[in-house]
Write an enzyme that holds these catalytic residues in place. Structure first.
Site, mmCIF file in Angstrom:
data_model
loop_
_atom_site.group_PDB
_atom_site.id
_atom_site.type_symbol
_atom_site.label_atom_id
_atom_site.label_comp_id
_atom_site.label_asym_id
_atom_site.label_seq_id
_atom_site.Cartn_x
_atom_site.Cartn_y
_atom_site.Cartn_z
ATOM 1 N N ALA A 26 -39.027 -44.134 18.302
ATOM 2 C CA ALA A 26 -38.079 -45.189 18.701
ATOM 3 C C ALA A 26 -37.851 -45.161 20.213
ATOM 4 O O ALA A 26 -37.790 -46.213 20.864
ATOM 5 C CB ALA A 26 -36.754 -44.999 17.958
ATOM 6 N N VAL A 27 -37.756 -43.960 20.766
ATOM 7 C CA VAL A 27 -37.565 -43.829 22.223
ATOM 8 C C VAL A 27 -38.774 -44.433 22.945
ATOM 9 O O VAL A 27 -38.626 -45.211 23.896
ATOM 10 C CB VAL A 27 -37.376 -42.334 22.608
ATOM 11 C CG1 VAL A 27 -37.527 -42.128 24.112
ATOM 12 C CG2 VAL A 27 -36.016 -41.827 22.130
ATOM 13 N N GLY A 108 -25.970 -26.282 20.455
ATOM 14 C CA GLY A 108 -26.446 -25.290 21.424
ATOM 15 C C GLY A 108 -27.318 -25.950 22.484
ATOM 16 O O GLY A 108 -27.197 -25.661 23.683
ATOM 17 N N ILE A 131 -29.950 -30.559 10.675
ATOM 18 C CA ILE A 131 -29.635 -30.733 9.248
ATOM 19 C C ILE A 131 -28.203 -30.311 8.950
ATOM 20 O O ILE A 131 -27.662 -30.667 7.912
ATOM 21 C CB ILE A 131 -30.612 -29.945 8.340
ATOM 22 C CG1 ILE A 131 -30.493 -28.436 8.570
ATOM 23 C CG2 ILE A 131 -32.034 -30.434 8.520
ATOM 24 C CD1 ILE A 131 -31.159 -27.602 7.471
ATOM 25 N N ASP A 132 -27.579 -29.543 9.850
ATOM 26 C CA ASP A 132 -26.248 -28.984 9.559
ATOM 27 C C ASP A 132 -25.128 -30.027 9.570
ATOM 28 O O ASP A 132 -24.067 -29.799 8.995
ATOM 29 C CB ASP A 132 -25.899 -27.884 10.574
ATOM 30 C CG ASP A 132 -26.888 -26.730 10.555
ATOM 31 O OD1 ASP A 132 -27.692 -26.659 9.605
ATOM 32 O OD2 ASP A 132 -26.865 -25.912 11.490
ATOM 33 N N ARG A 159 -32.100 -26.657 -12.521
ATOM 34 C CA ARG A 159 -31.304 -26.966 -13.719
ATOM 35 C C ARG A 159 -32.171 -26.904 -14.983
ATOM 36 O O ARG A 159 -31.726 -26.437 -16.034
ATOM 37 C CB ARG A 159 -30.666 -28.358 -13.574
ATOM 38 C CG ARG A 159 -29.841 -28.800 -14.787
ATOM 39 C CD ARG A 159 -29.188 -30.141 -14.527
ATOM 40 N NE ARG A 159 -28.175 -30.053 -13.484
ATOM 41 C CZ ARG A 159 -26.957 -29.563 -13.674
ATOM 42 N NH1 ARG A 159 -26.590 -29.151 -14.867
ATOM 43 N NH2 ARG A 159 -26.106 -29.496 -12.682
ATOM 44 N N ALA A 191 -22.956 -29.074 -9.607
ATOM 45 C CA ALA A 191 -22.776 -27.613 -9.606
ATOM 46 C C ALA A 191 -21.508 -27.219 -10.355
ATOM 47 O O ALA A 191 -20.521 -27.963 -10.374
ATOM 48 C CB ALA A 191 -22.699 -27.117 -8.158
ATOM 49 N N LYS A 218 -20.141 -23.618 -22.539
ATOM 50 C CA LYS A 218 -21.247 -23.828 -21.587
ATOM 51 C C LYS A 218 -22.153 -22.608 -21.638
ATOM 52 O O LYS A 218 -21.661 -21.478 -21.761
ATOM 53 C CB LYS A 218 -20.651 -24.007 -20.177
ATOM 54 C CG LYS A 218 -21.612 -24.582 -19.165
ATOM 55 C CD LYS A 218 -20.856 -24.930 -17.890
ATOM 56 C CE LYS A 218 -21.791 -25.294 -16.751
ATOM 57 N NZ LYS A 218 -22.491 -26.561 -16.914
ATOM 58 N N ARG A 259 -35.602 -28.010 5.849
ATOM 59 C CA ARG A 259 -35.807 -28.549 7.191
ATOM 60 C C ARG A 259 -37.084 -29.376 7.302
ATOM 61 O O ARG A 259 -37.264 -30.102 8.280
ATOM 62 C CB ARG A 259 -35.879 -27.389 8.210
ATOM 63 C CG ARG A 259 -34.565 -26.736 8.503
ATOM 64 C CD ARG A 259 -34.235 -26.752 9.988
ATOM 65 N NE ARG A 259 -35.184 -26.089 10.826
ATOM 66 C CZ ARG A 259 -35.021 -24.886 11.386
ATOM 67 N NH1 ARG A 259 -33.933 -24.207 11.129
ATOM 68 N NH2 ARG A 259 -35.921 -24.393 12.183
HETATM 69 O O1 F6P Z 1 -29.258 -25.244 12.587
HETATM 70 C C1 F6P Z 1 -30.213 -25.528 11.632
HETATM 71 C C2 F6P Z 1 -30.500 -24.313 10.797
HETATM 72 O O2 F6P Z 1 -31.512 -24.665 9.873
HETATM 73 C C3 F6P Z 1 -29.314 -23.685 10.081
HETATM 74 O O3 F6P Z 1 -28.949 -24.385 8.932
HETATM 75 C C4 F6P Z 1 -29.850 -22.297 9.814
HETATM 76 O O4 F6P Z 1 -28.816 -21.367 9.649
HETATM 77 C C5 F6P Z 1 -30.645 -22.028 11.068
HETATM 78 O O5 F6P Z 1 -31.000 -23.275 11.607
HETATM 79 C C6 F6P Z 1 -31.904 -21.219 10.834
HETATM 80 O O6 F6P Z 1 -32.491 -20.998 12.058
HETATM 81 P P1 F6P Z 1 -33.978 -20.449 12.252
HETATM 82 O O7 F6P Z 1 -34.902 -21.569 12.005
HETATM 83 O O8 F6P Z 1 -33.988 -19.984 13.648
HETATM 84 O O9 F6P Z 1 -34.180 -19.387 11.235
#
Ligand code: F6P
Length: 327
Positions: A26-27, A108, A131-132, A159, A191, A218, A259
């Site tokens: 997109a950029v 970061g 993803i966090d 499951r 869950a 259950k 990820r």
């Molecule tokens: O910040 C994204 C993340 O996937 C976190 O959810 C996870 O704790 C961390 O990075 C894992 O980092 P690395 O890929 O350095 O193991």
């Protein structure tokens, strides 16, 4: 009126997230549309320090919209945390004639970008990609929706085994100290209990809850655990619970599977919106801001309002999950 920007660089930094490629594309496309050259920086801040910078061509961004990871590569650079490291990076950017920078990453990476911008005056627009989903100033960050859906698919698969064997499972999801993935995947995955990093659930309470569920008939259960500060923490929890309620259990740490993989449509569309908006923002003279989306509107927030201000989960979601887990 100032001189028009000629060269914009894009970098991905920190943990990769599905949708980063859609954002790079997109950029690039927004740059072409506006008549600006777009440069890619390989390997995050490490590559910036090394001057690993190239002009992105049309074919570089072809057929990447559906790919996870980042074609630019990424890193977590210790050297960039030092003023000397950032000066080296800045020298490389100036040498290549880069007028503005688009930074896709998490908190970061934004911290480092903010220092770079303050120390050198280079305008930077940050795009939340993690993803966090823990970044303030945006409802969602790129990659979160995909990670939740991957976690959910895994929970659904587990499951099948949980039901077939009548087993207790602990499924640990990523998110570092944020519990967004655990909350959404846990609620969507039905869950029996969520161990949230920012919640107050105790093993004692979990045991009582499971015992009550098993007494009511259950015969299997899935507990979703937010990794928090201690990836792998679910092994200890499972051990304690198994010993206490005298039931075998299994642990599945989903880890980096969350990820990777093809981004969902929501992540791709978010990536498209933020990527194009970031280029336009630089061309309009903005810098030192993060572009995000709140209530479907693209918004810009100064770094000082987002960096270090972790977005926390909505407490109403935790209440919702407790209702649904049958307390
Ligand atoms: O910040 C994204 C993340 O996937 C976190 O959810 C996870 O704790 C961390 O990075 C894992 O980092 P690395 O890929 O350095 O193991």
């Amino acid at each position: 009126m100032g001189v028009k920007m000629q060269r914009i660089a894009v970098v991905t930094s920190g943990g990769d997230a599905p949708g980063m490629n859609a954002c790079i594309r997109a950029v690039y496309r927004a740059g072409v549309y506006a008549g600006v050259e777009i440069y890619g920086i390989r390997r995050g801040y490490t590559g910036m320090i090394d001057g690993d910078i190239y002009k992105i061509q049309r074919h570089d961004v072809g057929n990447i919209i559906h790919q996870g990871g980042t074609i630019l590569g990424t890193s977590r650079s210790d050297e960039f945390r030092t003023p000397e490291g950032r000066q080296k990076a800045a020298d490389q950017l100036f040498e290549k004639g880069i007028d503005g920078l688009i930074l896709i990453g998490g908190d970061g990476s934004f911290k480092g970008g903010n220092y770079l911008s303050e120390e050198t005056g280079i305008p930077i627009i940050a795009i939340p990609g993690t993803i966090d989903n823990d970044i303030a100033g945006t409802d969602f960050s790129i990659g979160f929706d995909t990670a939740v859906n991957i976690a959910l698919e895994s929970i659904d698969r587990i499951r099948d085994t949980a039901i077939s064997h009548g087993r207790l499972f602990f499924v640990e999801v990523m998110g570092h100290t944020s519990s967004f993935i655990a909350l959404e995947a846990g609620i969507a995955g039905g869950a029996a209990y969520l161990v949230l990093h920012d919640g107050h659930q105790e093993v004692e309470e979990l045991c009582l809850h499971l015992e009550s569920l098993f007494t009511k008939g259950k015969h299997h259960a899935i507990v979703v655990v937010a990794e928090g500060d201690h990836p792998g923490c679910s092994f200890g929890i499972s051990k304690q619970v198994s010993a206490r309620i005298k039931m075998e259990s299994r642990v599945c740490v989903l880890g980096h599977t969350q990820r990777g993989g093809s981004p969902t449509s929501r992540d791709r569309v978010l990536a498209a919106k933020l990527g194009v908006s970031a280029v336009n923002a630089l061309l309009n003279g903005q810098g030192g801001v993060m572009v995000g989306e709140i209530k479907r509107e693209v918004v810009f927030q100064p770094f000082s309002d987002v960096i270090g201000k972790q977005q926390t989960t909505d407490p109403r979601m935790a209440v919702l999950s407790r209702i649904l887990t049958g307390f």
